[in-house]
Design an enzyme around this catalytic site. Structure first.
Site, PDB file in Angstrom:
ATOM      1  CD  GLU A 191      26.843  -9.850  -7.854  1.00  0.00           C
ATOM      2  OE1 GLU A 191      25.616 -10.077  -7.874  1.00  0.00           O
ATOM      3  OE2 GLU A 191      27.491  -9.691  -6.804  1.00  0.00           O
TER       4      GLU A 191
ATOM      5  CB  CYS B 172      20.085  -7.947 -12.320  1.00  0.00           C
ATOM      6  SG  CYS B 172      20.712  -6.741 -11.159  1.00  0.00           S
TER       7      CYS B 172
END
Ligand code: NAD
Length: 514
Positions: free
Chosen positions: A267, A301
């Protein structure tokens, strides 16, 4: 009462001062002594506590014990494992406030976001409890009579979870709550920028599991990347490494784990865009873009970093956006009314300065922001949320990089194909959004030639995912999926089982033998 002092008291309510890794006697001197790290508040730069680091020997003990624990834990029925996770979720509810404040203290998130992060841990625990009765395998019709063909999902092993500083509790919880009901043991390597949140969360999970007769399921290794991180990644006893962080880290981790033919769940970084089409609800788009671009000081993110505006609404929209930016309250993340706290570190502030300078040199115009700040005399890592407009036809090379700071680059487009191409032209592929009331436009954005990202939103900003869906991104974001939907499958091994209950040997594909 000063809010930071208040949250320091919550350290005590979490029992952190009694943890053998933690010392409230903070070593003096510019650098902590070897084997220790001293997390500091990014708001005031005051040291919070000293944390003892793991070394090669303590790492080895942890992994050896984790392997032993796994042998027992995998035999516990999944619904019983679910009950352990249910009790952990309950304990998180009890400590939500103290944990949320610890997140704010350690990484500078505003209070609402610190609490939101713990709520996410609670939500995924709830999800995992239901899941513990739904780890379904499929049954397929066998081509052979008197045969049964089915798939089952079995526990995988000790799972290494490497987390980034910016979600110091939730990302672990996404992995840990699912992996625990799947029958795996957790080895969490948190960021050295947020070790206290990790110690507090892991201690809660481990305390509950021990009380219910299952000690050792939740384990922690805290250490330098070279000494502990690399050791974990290269360790063949750990079949899955789930790593969250920068693309740079993911490239390294991916390579080392692939070398030993292990599994990764990556991720990594994002560079997320919002398209505002000519027929968008501009009020809704404005609020959503502000939240997604400046929330968590641009350190998600999924933060919006690129704004792709239809040329017919661009000037109007940017004018309102700049006015909104100028009204944002920046300051102590624990104080009432603050919307933007500090960046995490001096290096992050330097990255912000460099990116603003590069954008200007590349032809971008700073519409608002661009400077460091000391709100209310605070000495922490504060910067102004920034909007930079690119001249027509200039894509600003710096906007192709992920700068982990509140910098929004604005571009204009003429038709939707151009906007979608701009959305997709960066290396990362995490989150994306379109604002439009035109069904043809939104469906094209969601279609096979539309957004190439793992997350696609319509009339919502790029950040703030719910736990129910699978979370993750394509291209340099790493391809992993965590959290909801069928992400649990990453934490288990699939076995295809064929059983013959007849008296004759029947071969597949109708093969006759002898
Ligand atoms: P980082 O890459 O500096 O560190 C992340 C973690 O990786 C830390 O725990 C670090 O110690 C560890 N690490 C680094 N090198 C390692 C190595 N060689 N071996 C083992 N471990 C190693 O990232 P950061 O600054 O903490 O976080 C910000 C980054 O994380 C941003 O790029 C952001 O987009 C990304 N992020 C992605 C997601 C997602 O779900 N896609 C979520 C949060 C953050």
């Amino acid at each position: 009462m000063h809010s930071e002092l208040h949250s320091r008291r919550s350290l005590h309510s979490l029992g952190l001062q009694a943890d053998p890794r933690v010392s409230t006697e903070i070593p003096t001197g510019a650098a902590p002594p070897h084997g220790w790290v001293v997390p500091r508040s990014p708001t005031s730069l005051a040291p919070i506590a000293a944390v003892r680091l793991d070394d090669a020997a303590s790492y080895e003990t942890t992994i050896t014990q984790a392997t032993e624990t796994f042998r027992r834990w995998r035999e516990v029925p999944a619904p019983v494992r679910g009950q352990v996770v249910r009790a952990i979720g309950e304990e998180f509810r009890i400590h939500k406030e103290a944990l949320g404040e610890l997140v704010s203290l350690e990484v500078g998130k505003i209070r609402a976001e610190g609490l939101g992060e713990i709520q996410e841990a609670i939500d995924i625990a709830d999800f995992a409890v239901g899941l513990s009765r739904q780890l379904y395998g499929m049954t397929m019709p066998s081509e052979r009579g008197m045969h049964r063909l089915y798939e089952q999902w079995l526990p995988l092993g000790p799972v290494g979870v490497i987390t980034a500083f910016n979600f110091p509790a939730a990302v672990w919880a996404w992995n840990a709550m699912l992996a625990a009901v799947c029958g795996d043991v957790l080895i969490w390597k948190p960021s050295l920028l947020a070790p206290l949140t990790a110690i507090a969360c892991n201690a809660i999970a481990e305390r509950v599991a021990s009380r219910m007769g299952h000690p050792g399921v939740f384990r922690l290794v805290i250490g330098n990347d070279a000494e502990v991180g690399e050791r974990l990644v290269a360790d063949r006893r750990v079949p899955l490494i789930s790593a969250t962080g920068s693309c740079r880290m993911g490239r390294r981790v991916g390579q080392v784990v692939a070398q030993r033919l292990g599994r990764t769940l990556l991720e990594l970084g994002g560079n997320n865009a919002v398209i505002v089409h000519e027929d968008a609800d501009l009020d809704l788009a404005l609020k959503s873009v502000v939240f997604a671009a400046v929330g968590t000081a641009g350190q998600r993110c999924t933060s919006t970093r690129r704004l792709i505006l239809h040329e017919s609404i661009a000037d109007r929209f940017l004018e309102r956006l700049v006015a909104a930016y100028r009204s944002i309250r920046i300051g102590d993340p624990l104080a009432e009314g603050t919307l933007v706290g500090p960046l995490i570190s001096a290096a992050a502030v330097e990255g912000y300065d460099r990116a603003v300078k590069a954008a200007s040199e590349q032809g971008g115009k700073v519409l608002t922001g661009g400077k460091r700040l000391s709100p209310g005399g605070l000495t922490g890592y504060f910067v102004e949320p920034t909007v930079i407009r690119a001249p027509k036809g200039n894509r600003l090379p710096i906007a192709h990089e992920e700068t982990f700071a509140p910098i929004l680059h604005a571009f204009t487009y003429r038709d939707l194909d151009e906007a979608i191409a701009m959305n997709n032209e960066v290396d990362q592929g995490l989150s994306s959004a379109i604002f439009s009331l035109n069904m043809r436009a939104t469906e094209r954005f969601l279609g096979p030639s539309g957004s190439d990202c793992g997350l696609a939103y319509v009339n919502l900003g790029t950040s703030g995912a719910e736990i129910g869906g699978a979370f993750g991104g394509e291209k340099d974001t790493g391809g992993g999926r965590e959290s909801g939907s069928d992400s649990w499958k990453a934490y288990m091994r699939r076995q295809t089982c064929t059983i013959s209950y007849g008296t004759e040997l029947r071969l597949a594909q109708g093969i006759q033998f002898g």
